[in-house]
Structure formats: C-alpha cells, structure tokens
Design a protein around this motif. Structure first.
Motif, mmCIF file in Angstrom:
data_model
loop_
_atom_site.group_PDB
_atom_site.id
_atom_site.type_symbol
_atom_site.label_atom_id
_atom_site.label_comp_id
_atom_site.label_asym_id
_atom_site.label_seq_id
_atom_site.Cartn_x
_atom_site.Cartn_y
_atom_site.Cartn_z
ATOM 1 N N ALA A 172 4.165 -9.110 -37.362
ATOM 2 C CA ALA A 172 4.552 -8.685 -38.625
ATOM 3 C C ALA A 172 5.778 -9.704 -39.067
ATOM 4 O O ALA A 172 5.982 -10.153 -40.135
ATOM 5 C CB ALA A 172 5.276 -7.121 -38.526
ATOM 6 N N ILE A 173 6.528 -10.012 -38.121
ATOM 7 C CA ILE A 173 7.597 -10.992 -38.400
ATOM 8 C C ILE A 173 7.274 -12.138 -38.719
ATOM 9 O O ILE A 173 7.555 -12.876 -39.534
ATOM 10 C CB ILE A 173 8.624 -10.945 -37.112
ATOM 11 N N ASP A 174 5.998 -12.715 -37.950
ATOM 12 C CA ASP A 174 5.585 -14.219 -38.501
ATOM 13 C C ASP A 174 4.947 -14.201 -40.006
ATOM 14 O O ASP A 174 5.178 -14.995 -40.711
ATOM 15 C CB ASP A 174 4.471 -14.643 -37.491
ATOM 16 N N CYS A 175 4.254 -12.805 -40.319
ATOM 17 C CA CYS A 175 3.818 -12.864 -41.484
ATOM 18 C C CYS A 175 4.931 -12.678 -42.492
ATOM 19 O O CYS A 175 4.788 -13.296 -43.642
ATOM 20 C CB CYS A 175 3.044 -11.543 -41.610
ATOM 21 N N LEU A 176 5.799 -11.925 -42.361
ATOM 22 C CA LEU A 176 7.068 -11.818 -43.143
ATOM 23 C C LEU A 176 7.713 -13.278 -43.292
ATOM 24 O O LEU A 176 8.402 -13.698 -44.367
ATOM 25 C CB LEU A 176 8.059 -11.021 -42.799
ATOM 26 N N ASP A 177 7.896 -14.118 -42.322
ATOM 27 C CA ASP A 177 8.457 -15.532 -42.252
ATOM 28 C C ASP A 177 7.588 -16.470 -43.098
ATOM 29 O O ASP A 177 8.201 -17.187 -43.481
ATOM 30 C CB ASP A 177 8.990 -15.813 -40.779
ATOM 31 N N VAL A 215 15.975 -3.136 -39.592
ATOM 32 C CA VAL A 215 16.006 -3.253 -41.087
ATOM 33 C C VAL A 215 14.714 -3.087 -41.524
ATOM 34 O O VAL A 215 13.576 -3.160 -40.723
ATOM 35 C CB VAL A 215 16.478 -4.924 -41.490
ATOM 36 N N ALA A 216 14.529 -2.720 -42.764
ATOM 37 C CA ALA A 216 13.196 -2.452 -43.381
ATOM 38 C C ALA A 216 12.601 -3.877 -43.594
ATOM 39 O O ALA A 216 13.256 -4.925 -43.560
ATOM 40 C CB ALA A 216 13.367 -1.807 -44.692
ATOM 41 N N PRO A 217 11.189 -3.884 -43.694
ATOM 42 C CA PRO A 217 10.563 -5.233 -43.588
ATOM 43 C C PRO A 217 10.810 -6.045 -45.103
ATOM 44 O O PRO A 217 11.110 -7.290 -44.865
ATOM 45 C CB PRO A 217 9.044 -4.759 -43.758
ATOM 46 N N GLY A 218 11.192 -5.269 -45.960
ATOM 47 C CA GLY A 218 11.427 -5.955 -47.373
ATOM 48 C C GLY A 218 12.885 -6.583 -47.200
ATOM 49 O O GLY A 218 13.131 -7.754 -47.572
ATOM 50 N N ARG A 275 16.579 -11.465 -46.266
ATOM 51 C CA ARG A 275 17.084 -12.172 -45.420
ATOM 52 C C ARG A 275 16.514 -13.478 -44.849
ATOM 53 O O ARG A 275 17.279 -14.539 -44.912
ATOM 54 C CB ARG A 275 17.532 -11.363 -44.043
ATOM 55 N N THR A 276 15.217 -13.609 -44.585
ATOM 56 C CA THR A 276 14.748 -14.815 -43.986
ATOM 57 C C THR A 276 14.647 -15.726 -45.341
ATOM 58 O O THR A 276 14.824 -16.976 -45.063
ATOM 59 C CB THR A 276 13.248 -14.604 -43.536
ATOM 60 N N LEU A 277 14.402 -15.336 -46.458
ATOM 61 C CA LEU A 277 14.335 -16.128 -47.695
ATOM 62 C C LEU A 277 15.658 -17.009 -47.947
ATOM 63 O O LEU A 277 15.533 -18.030 -48.519
ATOM 64 C CB LEU A 277 13.775 -15.499 -48.779
ATOM 65 N N LYS A 278 16.620 -16.152 -47.771
ATOM 66 C CA LYS A 278 18.008 -16.739 -47.910
ATOM 67 C C LYS A 278 18.576 -17.922 -47.048
ATOM 68 O O LYS A 278 19.160 -18.692 -47.409
ATOM 69 C CB LYS A 278 19.066 -15.598 -47.905
ATOM 70 N N THR A 279 17.835 -17.808 -45.743
ATOM 71 C CA THR A 279 18.319 -18.830 -44.963
ATOM 72 C C THR A 279 17.496 -20.121 -45.074
ATOM 73 O O THR A 279 16.134 -20.396 -45.668
ATOM 74 C CB THR A 279 18.169 -18.418 -43.442
#
Length: 106
Positions: free
Chosen positions: A58-63, A94-97, A102-106
């Motif tokens: 899930a983290i890999d997909c979100l990233d 934290v929720a997935p969204g 957060r990932t998009l901001k970094t």
C-alpha cells in the motif's frame, strides 16, 4: 531463507486473492500448527506477515502510483475501501489519503 520470507512470497504472489494460514501451510508442506509454531520461533506470526506485506505494498502504491485508494485496497486483497482505510491508519497512524498528500509535498 526464513520461513516468514517464504510465507510473505506466497501471500504476495496470490494477491489480490487472499490465502489463509491453512492454504499457506499446505503449500509449504506443514500443518497449520507446525507453521504457526515455526513462525513464532522466528518472532512473528501469520497475521503480522500478512499485515506487513499489505502495508508495504500500500505504501509503495501510494508513493509511486496514481491508483485510487479503492484500487489499492482491491489490489492488496481488501473487500472494501473502508476496511483498508482503518487498517492503514492502524499501521501508519494516518489515513491513506493523508499519507499520499504528505508524500507529494516532499
């Protein structure tokens, strides 16, 4: 090779289909009880391996993907997005969204 790694590979290769401990034990040539005992000996259990795998994917997909939360939930074997949301929040705090934002901001 650790048995827990073999379990993780079997679970990953089956996704989005869900394998239970009996199916995994059978695939590895063990009884459910023996598999459970051997995993405990490695300091883990079936549920921890399954949750860790789902969390990591899930983290890999979100990233790294544009898959929707619902698509990710389906891909890792959750029956619905709400169950995935709760599990992800338990795993990460934290929720997935929110995690994706957060990932998009970094």
């Amino acid at each position: 090779d650790l048995l827990s790694d073999k379990v993780r590979v079997l679970l990953r290769d089956a996704l989005p289909r869900h394998l239970d401990i009996v199916q995994v034990a059978d695939a590895l040539g063990f009884s459910q009880r023996t598999l459970h005992r051997k995993l405990i000996g490695e300091g883990t259990n079936f549920q921890e391996i399954k949750d860790g795998l789902r969390r990591d994917i899930a983290i890999d997909c979100l990233d790294h993907s544009r898959l929707s939360i619902e698509e990710i939930a389906e891909q890792i074997g959750f029956s619905d997005a709400a169950t995935f949301y709760r599990a992800f929040k338990t795993w990460t705090g934290v929720a997935p969204g929110m995690y994706r934002r957060r990932t998009l901001k970094t």
